[in-house]
Design a protein around this motif. Structure first.
Motif, PDB file in Angstrom:
ATOM      1  N   ALA A 214       0.821  -1.211   0.000  1.00  0.00           N
ATOM      2  CA  ALA A 214       0.000   0.000   0.000  1.00  0.00           C
ATOM      3  C   ALA A 214       0.853   1.260   0.000  1.00  0.00           C
ATOM      4  O   ALA A 214       0.490   2.275  -0.620  1.00  0.00           O
ATOM      5  CB  ALA A 214      -0.926  -0.009   1.217  1.00  0.00           C
TER       6      ALA A 214
ATOM      7  N   ARG B 205      -8.592   6.295   4.209  1.00  0.00           N
ATOM      8  CA  ARG B 205      -7.766   6.266   3.005  1.00  0.00           C
ATOM      9  C   ARG B 205      -6.293   6.027   3.323  1.00  0.00           C
ATOM     10  O   ARG B 205      -5.453   6.015   2.429  1.00  0.00           O
ATOM     11  CB  ARG B 205      -7.925   7.572   2.222  1.00  0.00           C
ATOM     12  CG  ARG B 205      -9.320   7.784   1.647  1.00  0.00           C
ATOM     13  CD  ARG B 205      -9.384   8.967   0.704  1.00  0.00           C
ATOM     14  NE  ARG B 205      -9.082  10.222   1.381  1.00  0.00           N
ATOM     15  CZ  ARG B 205      -8.045  11.007   1.094  1.00  0.00           C
ATOM     16  NH1 ARG B 205      -7.198  10.663   0.133  1.00  0.00           N
ATOM     17  NH2 ARG B 205      -7.852  12.135   1.753  1.00  0.00           N
TER      18      ARG B 205
ATOM     19  N   LYS C  44      -5.992   0.411   4.190  1.00  0.00           N
ATOM     20  CA  LYS C  44      -6.137  -0.419   2.996  1.00  0.00           C
ATOM     21  C   LYS C  44      -5.420  -1.753   3.166  1.00  0.00           C
ATOM     22  O   LYS C  44      -5.910  -2.813   2.738  1.00  0.00           O
ATOM     23  CB  LYS C  44      -5.597   0.325   1.770  1.00  0.00           C
ATOM     24  CG  LYS C  44      -6.372   1.598   1.439  1.00  0.00           C
ATOM     25  CD  LYS C  44      -7.846   1.305   1.235  1.00  0.00           C
ATOM     26  CE  LYS C  44      -8.661   2.545   0.917  1.00  0.00           C
ATOM     27  NZ  LYS C  44     -10.109   2.235   0.847  1.00  0.00           N
TER      28      LYS C  44
END
Length: 228
Positions: A126, A148, A153
């Protein structure tokens, strides 16, 4: 250091763990390790507000940029396993996200190591996708909100892999336990010992046969901002 309200190490060792925290870019404590008197945050995590306080302390006191607390049991979530994470802002205030995953009624061997290993890989992935490889401690700018964050993630993918693998491990475990040979000739405490060993062996996380779930996780449970 411990779990389920019990230390695995001598209590005298806990300060040594605290003394090393400032050197870590990421820590992955379970609820017992993160909370409580004489543990990492000195905060008993029995509410969302207490959880926020614990993260604030871990970020600001120990300067740890990335934190994920695993295996949380929060009020109102009796059938879910809650994972809460945060990447600190520049002032070391937390950006908290949570992910709720259905709890599986089974004890598994090896889940902590599995979570840590997958997190390292997915977080690095990520970070690369976000163009942060050359950023100190891989910390996103303050403008990036909690859901975010690369850490959020990454955690979504980690939990997707883990849930799929653990569901399949439990299915295989149940089949194996159903075929356990008759132990009528084994009596008393020896019988219980044999049964315990077989049940523990059957519950070891089955990684090799479920490699597709590790490589290509089907994300079903998503991060959302933690609210009080």
């Amino acid at each position: 250091m411990g779990d389920e309200g019990k230390l695995y190490v001598n209590e005298d060792v806990v300060p040594a763990y605290k003394g090393m925290l400032h050197m870590a870019d990421m820590i992955l404590p379970n609820q017992f390790e993160a909370e409580g008197l004489r543990m990492l945050s000195d905060v008993k995590i029995d509410s969302v507000e207490a959880l926020k306080s614990a993260f604030t302390i871990l970020h600001a006191k120990y300067f740890v940029p990335h934190i994920i607390v695993t295996s949380l049991r929060l009020p109102g979530t009796p059938k879910s396993l809650v994972v809460v994470g945060s990447t600190a802002r520049s002032d070391y205030s937390p950006r908290l996200f949570r992910i709720d995953v259905p709890a599986i009624d089974c004890f598994f061997s090896g889940t902590g190591d599995m979570f840590a290993a997958l997190t390292v890989v997915r977080f690095r992935e990520a970070i690369a996708a976000g163009g942060l490889c050359n950023t100190q401690s891989w910390v996103s700018g303050d403008e990036v909100d909690a859901v975010r964050l690369p850490l959020a993630k990454a955690t979504e993918k980690v939990l997707a892999s883990m849930h799929a693998v653990l569901v399949k491990t439990k299915e295989a475990r149940d089949k194996q336990l159903a075929l356990i040979e008759d132990l009528s000739g084994v009596k008393g405490s020896e019988r219980e010992k044999v049964l315990h060993l077989r049940r523990t062996k059957a519950a070891e996380v089955q990684l090799v046969r479920n490699m597709r779930d590790l490589r290509e996780p089907n994300v079903k449970y998503f991060a959302h901002a933690l609210e009080g």
